[in-house]
Motif scaffolding. Structure first.
Motif: not given
Length: 147
Positions: A135-147
């Protein structure tokens, strides 16, 4: 931005179509709509008391055997929902990060890499959860969208 509403009584369900000049704007509108259509308050239990908490207060949900716990910064509660049910009901800010955990991506303070997983620390809390590599890749994408 233009907004147009068309009433069609022959439809069984409401449909929203977004026409946007960029992916970012469309995604932003989509997320706003998702937040409004999903569960906003959840009935939780601690001992013999029922609590009605806003889902925005919840850091994460985890399983311990057959019991599902909802964790806030200060306390943990139980719920009668199963994780797969919560996945469907919770707003977009929540995501599954392991077989036994769903977390609130808006409450993440840090993400630390270890050998086989990633450790998530939350804002204003000592509580932590692990994210599996799956699940790490999807989480990382979500966190980057949050910026």
């Amino acid at each position: 931005m233009k907004i147009r509403v068309e009433i069609n009584r022959s439809l069984d369900d409401t449909e929203v179509i977004i026409h946007a000049p960029s992916d970012n704007k469309a995604h932003e509108i989509y997320q706003l709509l998702q937040k409004k259509t999903k569960l906003q308050t959840l009935k939780l239990y601690a001992a013999t008391t029922e609590y009605y908490l806003s889902v925005t207060e919840i850091l994460f949900f985890e399983t311990d055997g057959r019991q599902i716990s909802a964790h806030t910064a200060e306390q943990s509660y139980t719920t009668h929902y199963r994780l797969y049910e919560l996945e469907e009901l919770l707003p977009q800010m929540f995501m599954r990060v392991s077989k036994s955990t769903i977390l609130n991506t808006e409450k993440i303070f840090s993400l630390t890499h270890s050998i086989s997983s990633y450790l998530v620390c939350f804002q204003n809390s000592y509580k932590q959860v692990y994210v599996s590599r799956k699940y790490y890749k999807e989480l990382k994408q979500r966190l980057e969208e949050r910026e």
